[in-house]
Design an enzyme around this catalytic site. Sequence first.
Site: not given
Length: 255
Positions: A63, A140, A153, A157
Amino acid sequence: MERYTNKVVIVTGAGSGIGAATARRFATEGASVVLAGRTRDKLDDVAKTLGNDDKVLVRPTDVADLSDVEGLVQDAVARFGRLDVLVNNAGTVVEGKITEVSAEDWRKVMATDLDGVFHGCRAALPELIKTKGSIVNTSSVSGLGGDWGMSVYNAAKGAVTNFTRALAMDHGRDGVRVNAVCPSLTRSEMTDDMFANKELMAKFMERIPLGRAAEAEDIADVIAFLGSDDARFITGVNLPVDGGLSASNGQPPQT
């Protein structure tokens, strides 16, 4: 209940965890399912659990590569004639403060968790506009608030969360709905090390009102709902699927 009869769904990150559970859920509801991920063997294993080979396409995909994702969409439409739902689920994580992670770590997470969502949406939207389809992103609870030692992260997100809102605004008049699920701790290959840490799990259980972590199927059920006509007036939503974790004001249990 077969909400997806005669509909076509792409699921990225379909080789394990939430992606595999989501593929199985869509298949049980009658969808033709395109399994996308980087590891062919894992995708083949999931495909064997879906039952009807005529309604399954395994398409190894990175991706992080726009041209590869464009090819994924083209192959899905060539095989099944249409596209109704895109589930952008592929993801990875790097832990540590930014003084501890490298620029390469940052790019790795952004390439999959954020660029991958952009690539999927960009490639799929022309087909989804034709079918008045739907996008469901996997964000998330880490995209709704900060974590200790997870800044990279969190950044990825958090971007997915707001990207979801913006796409919903831009493409609602095209008839395309865009939503995201925001899971908390979920049992998967990615979290095996966390589940093996009993002290860490005890801390999590103190914070989750339902008293347990999520199973992949818990998230898959919500993704299937958001992609379906049952959610026809829902768009731009980042839905916590977290056992009540985000209901807390952050203070520890006192009883």
